[in-house]
Design a protein around this motif. Structure first.
Motif, PDB file in Angstrom:
ATOM      1  N   ALA A  77       0.783  -0.971   0.134  1.00 56.64           N
ATOM      2  CA  ALA A  77       0.085  -0.259  -0.068  1.00 56.64           C
ATOM      3  C   ALA A  77       0.834   1.192  -0.054  1.00 56.64           C
ATOM      4  N   ASP A  78       0.296   2.567   0.010  1.00 57.67           N
ATOM      5  CA  ASP A  78       1.344   3.570  -0.026  1.00 57.67           C
ATOM      6  C   ASP A  78       2.206   3.586   1.121  1.00 57.67           C
ATOM      7  N   ASN A  79       3.431   3.568   0.938  1.00 54.13           N
ATOM      8  CA  ASN A  79       4.570   3.650   1.944  1.00 54.13           C
ATOM      9  C   ASN A  79       4.438   2.619   2.679  1.00 54.13           C
ATOM     10  N   LEU A  80       3.882   1.334   2.224  1.00 57.97           N
ATOM     11  CA  LEU A  80       4.211   0.120   3.309  1.00 57.97           C
ATOM     12  C   LEU A  80       4.542  -0.939   2.545  1.00 57.97           C
ATOM     13  N   TYR A  81       5.474  -1.814   2.832  1.00 58.75           N
ATOM     14  CA  TYR A  81       6.364  -2.537   2.099  1.00 58.75           C
ATOM     15  C   TYR A  81       6.473  -3.987   3.028  1.00 58.75           C
TER      16      TYR A  81
ATOM     17  N   VAL B 285       6.754   3.690   5.981  1.00 55.34           N
ATOM     18  CA  VAL B 285       7.478   5.101   5.963  1.00 55.34           C
ATOM     19  C   VAL B 285       6.462   6.037   5.932  1.00 55.34           C
ATOM     20  N   THR B 286       6.884   7.097   6.986  1.00 53.03           N
ATOM     21  CA  THR B 286       5.983   8.155   7.242  1.00 53.03           C
ATOM     22  C   THR B 286       6.982   9.654   6.914  1.00 53.03           C
ATOM     23  N   ASP B 287       6.126  10.761   7.249  1.00 56.11           N
ATOM     24  CA  ASP B 287       6.662  11.927   6.977  1.00 56.11           C
ATOM     25  C   ASP B 287       8.152  12.084   7.906  1.00 56.11           C
TER      26      ASP B 287
ATOM     27  N   SER C 242      12.794   5.193   1.621  1.00 55.14           N
ATOM     28  CA  SER C 242      12.342   6.322   2.544  1.00 55.14           C
ATOM     29  C   SER C 242      13.228   7.730   2.272  1.00 55.14           C
ATOM     30  N   ASN C 243      13.975   7.547   1.076  1.00 55.93           N
ATOM     31  CA  ASN C 243      14.803   8.790   0.652  1.00 55.93           C
ATOM     32  C   ASN C 243      15.710   9.188   1.628  1.00 55.93           C
TER      33      ASN C 243
END
Length: 287
Positions: free
Chosen positions: A35-39, A52-54, A79-80
């Motif tokens: 899902a968005d930002n979930l792996y 990954v959050t802000d 996560s950059n």
């Protein structure tokens, strides 16, 4: 006079040393978007998950210390460049917690029984011990992302939790699911056959057909996969109990096996024989 055996032992040690040192050399950490930002992350050992959050990177389980650099590299890629802030352990087995200390997260969260068992292990690095524990449930709200950690009664061990990513309809089962294979139920660490079966039934009742289910070991699955796993446990336990009711000894039950239907569930760690021996230790039904 005794020199040759000593030299032979030394030779065996040094020949085997590179193999031990290179055990993880070819392991790659792979990420599957859920899902968005979930792996879901795979490597060697228990499956991980990363959110990954802000402002944070949250990792579920830690695999092995030797893989810490590769795990960090994959998290940085996803996560950059953010650092790992929160590590959650689903239970206390080494292939899920061995990397705790090496990963150097900001905090480590686990059930209180995990802290007790790891603390009692003098060989476990103190810097890898959980820094936060809970008893029944813990909710984390991280930059608008919520995670619910839920303790279930003894099953795989006495300290297992499942991790609910509720808004994303994803659940990480830890080792309460071995997808497509016989599970390891650690009776020496408070595990329970009937507890394991009951906990899987509980999760099935609380997910839908679209839920993505991360197993502790094996491929990503869904509700149907979890139901197949549940039915395998129910039916193989029933087979063993039928044999017991006929008066067969444990040795005779192991020798008889479970039949062709369940051969595909046999694997290197939990063989058919080991699974039968686990089932033979199932608690009697309460009257």
């Amino acid at each position: 006079m005794h020199r040759f055996p000593y030299l032979a032992l030394l030779l065996i040690f040094f020949v085997s040393l590179p193999a031990t040192a290179n055990r993880f050399a070819d392991v790659q950490i792979n990420a599957t978007p859920l899902a968005d930002n979930l792996y879901m992350l795979t490597g060697s050992g228990g499956n991980m998950a990363a959110l990954v959050t802000d402002d944070d990177v949250i990792l579920i389980d830690a695999q092995y210390a030797e893989l810490a650099d590769k795990i960090h590299a994959k998290l940085a890629e996803l996560s950059n460049g953010k650092a790992l802030g929160t590590l959650i352990n689903t239970h206390m087995h080494g292939d899920h917690v061995n990397g705790n200390s090496a990963l150097k997260p900001g905090r480590i969260i686990a059930h209180t029984n995990v802290f007790k068992r790891l603390s009692a292990d003098a060989s476990f690095p103190r810097s890898g011990l959980p820094t936060e524990t809970f008893v029944s449930e813990l909710r984390l709200n991280l930059d608008g992302e919520s995670i619910r950690l839920e303790y279930l009664p003894p099953s795989h061990t006495d300290g297992d939790i499942i991790v609910w990513f509720e808004e994303k309809n994803v659940v990480h089962m830890g080792d309460m699911l071995f997808e497509g294979r016989f599970p390891f139920i650690d009776l020496s660490k408070g595990g329970s056959v009937r507890g394991y079966i009951a906990n899987v039934a509980y999760v099935i009742a609380n997910i839908d057909d679209n839920t993505k289910v991360i197993p502790g070991h094996g491929a990503l699955t869904d509700k149907a996969g979890l139901q197949r796993f549940h039915q395998m446990m129910i039916k193989t336990l029933a087979l063993v109990e039928q044999q017991q009711a006929k008066g067969l000894s444990n040795e005779q039950i192991v020798a008889a096996g479970l039949g062709e239907e369940w051969q595909a569930w046999h694997w290197s760690f939990i063989t058919e024989q080991r699974w039968i021996n686990t089932l033979l230790q199932a608690e009697p039904l309460s009257r």
